[in-house]
Design an enzyme around this catalytic site. Sequence first.
Site, PDB file in Angstrom:
ATOM      1  N   HIS A 104       0.831  -1.212   0.000  1.00 43.64           N
ATOM      2  CA  HIS A 104       0.000   0.000   0.000  1.00 43.64           C
ATOM      3  C   HIS A 104       0.864   1.260   0.000  1.00 43.64           C
ATOM      4  CE1 HIS A 104      -3.782  -1.879   0.164  1.00 43.64           C
ATOM      5  NE2 HIS A 104      -4.103  -1.733   1.430  1.00 43.64           N
TER       6      HIS A 104
ATOM      7  N   TYR D  52      -6.783   3.333  11.276  1.00 45.11           N
ATOM      8  CA  TYR D  52      -6.971   2.342  10.216  1.00 45.11           C
ATOM      9  C   TYR D  52      -6.391   2.905   8.928  1.00 45.11           C
ATOM     10  CZ  TYR D  52     -10.140  -0.263  13.286  1.00 45.11           C
ATOM     11  OH  TYR D  52     -10.664  -1.002  14.327  1.00 45.11           O
ATOM     12  N   GLU D  53      -5.894   2.026   8.064  1.00 43.07           N
ATOM     13  CA  GLU D  53      -5.117   2.507   6.923  1.00 43.07           C
ATOM     14  C   GLU D  53      -5.937   3.285   5.896  1.00 43.07           C
ATOM     15  OE1 GLU D  53      -3.331  -1.142   5.754  1.00 43.07           O
ATOM     16  OE2 GLU D  53      -5.002  -1.783   4.530  1.00 43.07           O
ATOM     17  N   SER D  54      -7.259   3.259   6.040  1.00 39.52           N
ATOM     18  CA  SER D  54      -8.092   4.073   5.155  1.00 39.52           C
ATOM     19  C   SER D  54      -7.949   5.567   5.457  1.00 39.52           C
ATOM     20  CB  SER D  54      -9.552   3.657   5.291  1.00 39.52           C
ATOM     21  OG  SER D  54      -9.949   3.717   6.651  1.00 39.52           O
ATOM     22  N   GLY D  55      -7.262   5.922   6.534  1.00 40.42           N
ATOM     23  CA  GLY D  55      -7.023   7.331   6.810  1.00 40.42           C
ATOM     24  C   GLY D  55      -7.681   7.851   8.076  1.00 40.42           C
TER      25      GLY D  55
END
Lengths: 285, 285, 258, 258
Positions: A104, D52-55
């Site tokens: 990612h 969380y890696e979604s921001g």
Amino acid sequence: MARFVPLPQAVADNLKDGDSVAFEGFTHLIPTAAAHEAIRQGFRDLTLIRMTPDVVYDQMIGMGMARKLVFSYAGNPGVGLLRRLRDAVENDFPRPIEIEEHSHAAMANAYEAGAAGLPSAIFRGYRGAELAHVNPNIKFVRCPFTGEELAAVPALRPDVTFIHAQKADRKGNVLIEGIVGIQKEAVLAARRAVVTVEEVVEDFSGLHPNLTILPHWTVAAIAVVPGGAHPSYTHGYYARDNAEYLEWDRIAADRDLFGDWMERNVLRATPEDFARRVEKLRVAR
Amino acid sequence: MARFVPLPQAVADNLKDGDSVAFEGFTHLIPTAAAHEAIRQGFRDLTLIRMTPDVVYDQMIGMGMARKLVFSYAGNPGVGLLRRLRDAVENDFPRPIEIEEHSHAAMANAYEAGAAGLPSAIFRGYRGAELAHVNPNIKFVRCPFTGEELAAVPALRPDVTFIHAQKADRKGNVLIEGIVGIQKEAVLAARRAVVTVEEVVEDFSGLHPNLTILPHWTVAAIAVVPGGAHPSYTHGYYARDNAEYLEWDRIAADRDLFGDWMERNVLRATPEDFARRVEKLRVAR
Amino acid sequence: MTKSDFTPNEMMTIAASRALRNEDVCFVGIGAPSAACNIARLTHAPDITLIYESGTIGTAPDVLPLSIGDGELCDTALTTVPVPEMFRYWLQGGRITIGFLGAAQIDRFGNINTTVVGDYARPKVRLPGGGGAPEIASSSQEVYITLAQSKRAMVEKIDFYTSFGHGEGGDHRKRLGIDTKGPTLLITDLAVWKPDPETKEFTVVSLHPGATREMVQETCGWTVKFAEALDQTPPPTELELATLRDLKARTDRAHKGA
Amino acid sequence: MTKSDFTPNEMMTIAASRALRNEDVCFVGIGAPSAACNIARLTHAPDITLIYESGTIGTAPDVLPLSIGDGELCDTALTTVPVPEMFRYWLQGGRITIGFLGAAQIDRFGNINTTVVGDYARPKVRLPGGGGAPEIASSSQEVYITLAQSKRAMVEKIDFYTSFGHGEGGDHRKRLGIDTKGPTLLITDLAVWKPDPETKEFTVVSLHPGATREMVQETCGWTVKFAEALDQTPPPTELELATLRDLKARTDRAHKGA
């Protein structure tokens, strides 16, 4: 300059066989309607780019449209593996697919570099990670000041990027709220960008001016497709259709079941069907 | 973890002689009160970092606090040159000052790299620009994929960054609106960050969640100083005091006039004086 | 100069404004460029996108900002982005059609100095420095420059290459790997100049009303080249002049009021 | 296993939650890590920062998300940032105290495979890939790992090094220039494991109630090392168990309701 056109025209005008194309969305705002339109128009030999290829990429790969996949996490979010992708990678069905796999961090940096007009992205990554041995597009460079070794990947520059967003104004400026993901970078990195939106509003007055906004001159075409992200969600408009994601696991597991489902729900469907699909998922505004 | 403390303590706890320090603000939200407190506490041998050093840096340089200046545009915005800086560079008064000069693009990329934990920033810049010949911290590297030559500068990592912001909530999270500038990067690039705010609110509910926000654990200390950006402005609170910027040109032109002005308006003043200075500039909210 | 109903400075701003198109995405320097860009927006180019380096995109200020970071710019912008994004995505990303710069010193090839008068290490006058200009000059698709003529400003040799124009002329940009056009237009208070297609030396192509060849040469530090077919700049229209004067009056009122 | 009022999976989640402190800034993987992090938040660590890696930064979901990008995460977050910023400023910037990962395959040194079973070019099973994990593993100050034990998951040799743990053990991380601690804790449904200070091999330090050395060895593909002073994991408290079950019930209701 953004033109407002029907979705079939937006896709036909901007995508062609052999293109590299990103249908981006990070769980939120996945441009499903645009991907389905591309499936109906039957493009071939595409290089599909996305950080998180999920159901729509499983569908395009299952239909044999993709020559190559550039990605960092290929899963059915919250459910499991992508079974059409597995069939392509493991069994070359319906056709072999080339894989360019990143992390990612690498993909995010590569889109960022694309948006920034740079030829490559440099970051601290891939240390000890085996992808660096199987992907020739991962290199290492030295910081000219400290000598530290840093990872480098080529910038992502899709021929076309498709995204879904909440709103366009009448001039064609586009607004995204909620989880904003990588979409701004994916649009600015692309040669051409197509946006589907839930609705067109007069202007963005009353909305906060530091929201994620794409000026109209960064977008080639806008198509209004209410519900266009289903079964993904659109923050402030409708919720995620979790049941559909679970159901996909069953459908994609079987080649015939997959074919039937695509025939009924994509090939013989229209962009207008999406509004109905999200009716029961609408959120209070 | 952010601690709410009076400004004198926030400065005393976090700044020391010889530090590299950024008081950042991009015309908007210049942390004047924090800079004046640093002047009162009489720090020496500072390396001052800022993209746009203006009146407060002219003041600190005029007081002989700075050993070095790292910058990209040193002017009195909308007025002209910085006369105390000129006196230091041209006449070594009150002491010689070392100059490390960049372009805005380089400084912005260097702060970004500092925030991103990288040792250096790589960008397309300085082509044909003579700064590359006089600043040894500008180097060039080759893209490992295209061979293109790109500029590189070391990441900026100040010992301390001071900024001014609209609001903190009770937990110490900090919110910035309007022209957001380089402040988020300057804070995240620094070893320690100190924030002055106009006010403390219960929480940020009702404000848009994608605003520029610094979580409380990125900030060492917060001091409440209404008007703390004067004569700069705070979007939504008070307007820029343009007359003060014009007046500075006259004051800074004369060494004695400068000394008198500093004595009256800084050395014998307090953080509490700022609220009064912005009274007539308050905007409707 | 012959008596006229407008000043050379007004003519300069209006001539500069005319060069901008409705479709342009313009990175605006403060001062004369800012006035020209906003006059364009208020007259023939209502949809022009004006960008200031403070991060404001698509701004439409009612009064001219004193600095590149005035609140007015943010209040009227389509959106405001962080400064690193401005320089990375919007400028370096190649999205700026016109970078519009002023200059303290300029030479015949559009190279600009805003850094020092005299030697860099021990300057006679320490100027503010380059700010955004070095990369505006190399990353914008084209560069327009505007300044009032004087022998102090238009010099045979600049003291410092803050921003690269056409270097020593010819294909010097290309030789450095810069693939943008560089300075394509210079608008002064006396004339409109364009670079010679071959040598890239700025050449007068149009004289403003009341300006003469002699006036241009007397206020310029190098031997001026004039185009064979020298145009006369059309005088300001009533609309242009009224728009400019209204804007200046609003600006003065606003800044005094503060 | 002895009869008990809680399942091994519940014990795993609760044991993992106990390792988190109120001051931690935790990069949360989906699944078991997400449950553990939220139980910590709902019990002893109310101010823990979950990312969380979604921001989404500082999120406090009322129900567990199905994916890393559920709307619930954004609705309850302090702020939501773009994905490049998440990976550059927050992860690579060194601000994450605990990266919390799951695993499809793991070896005794905490190296993780989520890429392929079999050969990379012609895999037997194509798994989803690394996503954020390769850099979570190298840029987080420490890494915690949680998974249910099985010989399929805990293997002598992983098929692909998706994320680097301690490599071949010892100072392998340091030799690669990685200056973060790497995996410091492994929580399974049977035991708590910590790396040996010298060899970095994961060693059982505590058995969960009802678990035996034999059960641990039977479900692990390598020869297990046990600490000399082997602790027993305290069973879930009433509060921990009620909190976990309430969260799961709310989550099930919410996801069925959709």
